[in-house]
Design an enzyme around this catalytic site. Structure first.
Site, PDB file in Angstrom:
ATOM      1  N   GLY A  28       0.882  -1.166   0.000  1.00 31.51           N
ATOM      2  CA  GLY A  28       0.000   0.000   0.000  1.00 31.51           C
ATOM      3  C   GLY A  28       0.917   1.212   0.000  1.00 31.51           C
ATOM      4  O   GLY A  28       1.984   1.161   0.623  1.00 31.51           O
ATOM      5  N   ASP A  29       0.538   2.276  -0.691  1.00 35.08           N
ATOM      6  CA  ASP A  29       1.504   3.352  -0.941  1.00 35.08           C
ATOM      7  C   ASP A  29       2.221   3.878   0.304  1.00 35.08           C
ATOM      8  O   ASP A  29       3.445   3.958   0.335  1.00 35.08           O
ATOM      9  CB  ASP A  29       0.874   4.490  -1.763  1.00 35.08           C
ATOM     10  CG  ASP A  29      -0.262   5.227  -1.057  1.00 35.08           C
ATOM     11  OD1 ASP A  29      -0.856   4.677  -0.111  1.00 35.08           O
ATOM     12  OD2 ASP A  29      -0.548   6.373  -1.466  1.00 35.08           O
ATOM     13  N   ASN A  32       4.560   1.239   1.769  1.00 33.58           N
ATOM     14  CA  ASN A  32       5.761   1.064   0.947  1.00 33.58           C
ATOM     15  C   ASN A  32       6.769   2.173   1.254  1.00 33.58           C
ATOM     16  O   ASN A  32       7.972   1.914   1.438  1.00 33.58           O
ATOM     17  CB  ASN A  32       5.421   1.116  -0.551  1.00 33.58           C
ATOM     18  CG  ASN A  32       4.339   0.127  -0.951  1.00 33.58           C
ATOM     19  OD1 ASN A  32       4.103  -0.852  -0.248  1.00 33.58           O
ATOM     20  ND2 ASN A  32       3.678   0.382  -2.075  1.00 33.58           N
ATOM     21  N   TYR A 100      -9.596  -5.390  -6.720  1.00 32.67           N
ATOM     22  CA  TYR A 100      -9.542  -4.897  -5.329  1.00 32.67           C
ATOM     23  C   TYR A 100     -10.764  -5.283  -4.507  1.00 32.67           C
ATOM     24  O   TYR A 100     -11.875  -5.291  -5.018  1.00 32.67           O
ATOM     25  CB  TYR A 100      -9.460  -3.364  -5.319  1.00 32.67           C
ATOM     26  CG  TYR A 100      -8.162  -2.801  -5.826  1.00 32.67           C
ATOM     27  CD1 TYR A 100      -7.085  -2.609  -4.965  1.00 32.67           C
ATOM     28  CD2 TYR A 100      -8.021  -2.464  -7.166  1.00 32.67           C
ATOM     29  CE1 TYR A 100      -5.893  -2.091  -5.425  1.00 32.67           C
ATOM     30  CE2 TYR A 100      -6.824  -1.942  -7.639  1.00 32.67           C
ATOM     31  CZ  TYR A 100      -5.765  -1.755  -6.770  1.00 32.67           C
ATOM     32  OH  TYR A 100      -4.584  -1.245  -7.237  1.00 32.67           O
ATOM     33  N   ARG A 102     -11.613  -3.465  -1.273  1.00 30.75           N
ATOM     34  CA  ARG A 102     -11.174  -2.476  -0.279  1.00 30.75           C
ATOM     35  C   ARG A 102     -12.270  -1.478   0.089  1.00 30.75           C
ATOM     36  O   ARG A 102     -12.009  -0.546   0.844  1.00 30.75           O
ATOM     37  CB  ARG A 102      -9.929  -1.728  -0.780  1.00 30.75           C
ATOM     38  CG  ARG A 102     -10.188  -0.770  -1.936  1.00 30.75           C
ATOM     39  CD  ARG A 102      -8.934  -0.229  -2.580  1.00 30.75           C
ATOM     40  NE  ARG A 102      -8.008   0.431  -1.673  1.00 30.75           N
ATOM     41  CZ  ARG A 102      -6.912   1.074  -2.085  1.00 30.75           C
ATOM     42  NH1 ARG A 102      -6.627   1.135  -3.380  1.00 30.75           N
ATOM     43  NH2 ARG A 102      -6.105   1.651  -1.223  1.00 30.75           N
ATOM     44  N   ASN A 165      -0.953  11.295  -5.684  1.00 28.49           N
ATOM     45  CA  ASN A 165      -1.166   9.888  -6.058  1.00 28.49           C
ATOM     46  C   ASN A 165      -2.611   9.608  -6.482  1.00 28.49           C
ATOM     47  O   ASN A 165      -3.354   8.902  -5.804  1.00 28.49           O
ATOM     48  CB  ASN A 165      -0.810   9.020  -4.834  1.00 28.49           C
ATOM     49  CG  ASN A 165       0.127   7.888  -5.224  1.00 28.49           C
ATOM     50  OD1 ASN A 165       0.308   7.590  -6.401  1.00 28.49           O
ATOM     51  ND2 ASN A 165       0.714   7.252  -4.232  1.00 28.49           N
ATOM     52  N   ARG A 167      -5.863   8.129  -8.060  1.00 24.05           N
ATOM     53  CA  ARG A 167      -6.419   6.870  -8.570  1.00 24.05           C
ATOM     54  C   ARG A 167      -7.897   7.113  -8.844  1.00 24.05           C
ATOM     55  O   ARG A 167      -8.730   7.089  -7.931  1.00 24.05           O
ATOM     56  CB  ARG A 167      -6.270   5.736  -7.542  1.00 24.05           C
ATOM     57  CG  ARG A 167      -4.849   5.374  -7.198  1.00 24.05           C
ATOM     58  CD  ARG A 167      -4.110   4.686  -8.351  1.00 24.05           C
ATOM     59  NE  ARG A 167      -2.741   4.352  -7.989  1.00 24.05           N
ATOM     60  CZ  ARG A 167      -1.700   5.183  -8.085  1.00 24.05           C
ATOM     61  NH1 ARG A 167      -1.865   6.411  -8.548  1.00 24.05           N
ATOM     62  NH2 ARG A 167      -0.490   4.788  -7.752  1.00 24.05           N
ATOM     63  N   LYS A 225       7.855  14.687  -9.730  1.00 20.21           N
ATOM     64  CA  LYS A 225       8.426  13.477 -10.327  1.00 20.21           C
ATOM     65  C   LYS A 225       7.834  13.289 -11.722  1.00 20.21           C
ATOM     66  O   LYS A 225       6.700  13.664 -11.968  1.00 20.21           O
ATOM     67  CB  LYS A 225       8.078  12.258  -9.455  1.00 20.21           C
ATOM     68  CG  LYS A 225       8.660  12.319  -8.058  1.00 20.21           C
ATOM     69  CD  LYS A 225       8.001  11.320  -7.118  1.00 20.21           C
ATOM     70  CE  LYS A 225       6.626  11.781  -6.689  1.00 20.21           C
ATOM     71  NZ  LYS A 225       5.902  10.845  -5.834  1.00 20.21           N
ATOM     72  N   ASP A 258       6.537   5.645  -4.457  1.00 22.43           N
ATOM     73  CA  ASP A 258       6.488   5.432  -3.004  1.00 22.43           C
ATOM     74  C   ASP A 258       7.906   5.339  -2.431  1.00 22.43           C
ATOM     75  O   ASP A 258       8.199   5.922  -1.379  1.00 22.43           O
ATOM     76  CB  ASP A 258       5.742   4.137  -2.654  1.00 22.43           C
ATOM     77  CG  ASP A 258       4.363   4.065  -3.283  1.00 22.43           C
ATOM     78  OD1 ASP A 258       3.802   5.129  -3.589  1.00 22.43           O
ATOM     79  OD2 ASP A 258       3.859   2.943  -3.468  1.00 22.43           O
TER      80      ASP A 258
HETATM   81  P1  ADP Z   1       4.895   7.059  -9.701  1.00 20.50           P
HETATM   82  O1  ADP Z   1       5.302   5.683  -9.244  1.00 20.50           O
HETATM   83  O2  ADP Z   1       4.324   7.886  -8.596  1.00 20.50           O
HETATM   84  O3  ADP Z   1       4.110   7.086 -10.972  1.00 20.50           O
HETATM   85  P2  ADP Z   1       7.113   8.069 -11.294  1.00 20.50           P
HETATM   86  O4  ADP Z   1       6.821   7.101 -12.398  1.00 20.50           O
HETATM   87  O5  ADP Z   1       7.076   9.506 -11.636  1.00 20.50           O
HETATM   88  O6  ADP Z   1       6.235   7.832  -9.989  1.00 20.50           O
HETATM   89  O7  ADP Z   1       8.543   7.691 -10.737  1.00 20.50           O
HETATM   90  C1  ADP Z   1       8.981   8.094  -9.471  1.00 20.50           C
HETATM   91  C2  ADP Z   1      10.486   8.151  -9.481  1.00 20.50           C
HETATM   92  O8  ADP Z   1      10.996   6.856  -9.806  1.00 20.50           O
HETATM   93  C3  ADP Z   1      11.056   9.080 -10.538  1.00 20.50           C
HETATM   94  O9  ADP Z   1      11.151  10.402 -10.069  1.00 20.50           O
HETATM   95  C4  ADP Z   1      12.429   8.476 -10.765  1.00 20.50           C
HETATM   96  O10 ADP Z   1      13.306   8.889  -9.745  1.00 20.50           O
HETATM   97  C5  ADP Z   1      12.172   6.982 -10.580  1.00 20.50           C
HETATM   98  N1  ADP Z   1      11.965   6.323 -11.877  1.00 20.50           N
HETATM   99  C6  ADP Z   1      10.780   6.023 -12.476  1.00 20.50           C
HETATM  100  N2  ADP Z   1      10.983   5.406 -13.669  1.00 20.50           N
HETATM  101  C7  ADP Z   1      12.319   5.300 -13.825  1.00 20.50           C
HETATM  102  C8  ADP Z   1      13.192   4.752 -14.818  1.00 20.50           C
HETATM  103  N3  ADP Z   1      12.734   4.157 -15.932  1.00 20.50           N
HETATM  104  N4  ADP Z   1      14.530   4.825 -14.602  1.00 20.50           N
HETATM  105  C9  ADP Z   1      15.039   5.386 -13.480  1.00 20.50           C
HETATM  106  N5  ADP Z   1      14.281   5.916 -12.523  1.00 20.50           N
HETATM  107  C10 ADP Z   1      12.951   5.885 -12.673  1.00 20.50           C
END
Ligand code: ADP
Length: 307
Positions: A28-29, A32, A100, A102, A165, A167, A225, A258
């Site tokens: 769970g986020d 994690n 799910y 939940r 986050n 959903r 991110k 997470d």
């Molecule tokens: P979420 O899981 O919330 O969708 P993101 O996909 O934006 O988040 O990814 C969160 C972080 O994980 C990114 O900021 C980066 O640091 C890392 N990350 C995600 N995908 C990659 C990748 N292909 N290579 C390296 N780092 C990654």
């Protein structure tokens, strides 16, 4: 000792391994994030704030929290509800599908346990984290009480940390989400959005758009991110871009964000700069996505972080 609270839901995970075999774990986020923070910064007291039941799976979940050295004093036991659960299956093309259970979980009741005494104890903390998933999960009729608690913590000096986050399936409507997110952004001292999370809600398509959108709020620290793309941060109105080294061997992106959040916040609580915290968060996320599932084996994770 610095301390942080992660409020939300941890679920029972059932993963199809073959036609006849399910592997059971917990994820769970917020859980994690708590796990990866504690594994990386054991000196930071890390608590999960949630409600479980009194059934055997709840007991096992609590034991798992303890085996990850998480503080469980704010893990409450509801007398009739049980934890949420999900089933995950990966098809021949690597596409994952989730089912799910939940909608009536114990975690929906967590706010009912946050009485004056508990809030007083939580007020001693350094950071209180919740996500858009935490918000969607709590009972609709408990929201008013939840926001009152968040305001009390903020005025006691606890930093409020929010990851949107988003959903869609957990919400009744986009308007409902926006109303709740507006309150969350309005109270947040730190926020860690992903660009994708906010695209549907606010029609933002880049890290720059997200920063621009969040200008209407008074948030000290913003970390945006964007998958393997660079991370952009803003601290007290100073923007910084951070290069991420993309990982080529991506196995399962579950919990990338997470892991990033947990390790980033642990680093900040340990006095690291934004730039160092982003690199550590990205390193953790990069390690986690090379492993199946939300929680990478402890030894594998720690080896990757030590490199
Ligand atoms: P979420 O899981 O919330 O969708 P993101 O996909 O934006 O988040 O990814 C969160 C972080 O994980 C990114 O900021 C980066 O640091 C890392 N990350 C995600 N995908 C990659 C990748 N292909 N290579 C390296 N780092 C990654």
């Amino acid at each position: 000792m610095k301390n942080i609270y992660f409020m939300g839901e941890c679920m029972v995970e059932l993963r199809a391994m073959s036609a006849a075999t399910l592997h059971q774990s917990f994820a769970g986020d917020v859980y994690n994030s708590a796990v990866y923070l504690k594994r990386s910064f054991p000196q930071v007291a890390t608590s999960v704030v949630t409600a479980l039941g009194q059934d055997n799976l709840s007991k096992k979940m609590l034991e798992r929290f303890e085996s990850e050295q998480l503080d469980t004093q704010f893990v409450f036991a509801h007398d009739s509800k049980v934890p949420g659960m999900y089933y995950i299956e990966t098809d021949a093309f690597g596409e994952r599908s989730f089912t799910y259970w939940r909608s009536d979980s114990a975690a929906k009741k967590v706010v009912s346990f946050l009485n004056t005494d508990v809030v007083k104890q939580l007020s001693q903390g350094d950071m209180f984290f919740f996500s858009g998933i935490s918000l969607a999960v709590i009972d609709e009729n408990a929201r008013e009480d939840f926001w009152r608690v968040v305001k009390q913590l903020k005025s006691a000096g606890v930093k409020i940390v929010f990851d949107p986050n988003y959903r869609a399936r957990l919400w009744n409507s986009v308007d409902e989400t926006k109303t709740q997110y507006d309150l969350a952004f309005g109270l947040a001292d730190v926020t860690l959005p992903g660009v994708e999370d906010l695209t549907t809600l606010y029609d933002v398509h880049s890290v720059e758009d997200v920063i621009e959108y969040l200008k209407i709020y008074n948030i000290d620290e913003i970390i945006v991110k964007n998958g393997p793309e660079s991370v952009i941060t803003q601290l007290d109105n100073t923007l910084q871009s951070h290069t991420i080294i993309p990982v080529t061997n991506v196995v399962d992106t579950t919990s990338a964000g997470d892991a990033f959040n947990g390790v980033y916040l642990g680093a900040r609580l340990s006095g690291k700069s934004i730039a160092d915290a982003v690199q550590l968060g990205a390193k953790a996320a990069g390690a986690v996505i090379q492993q199946p599932g939300a929680i990478a084996p402890k030894d594998v994770f720690q080896l990757a972080m030590a490199k």
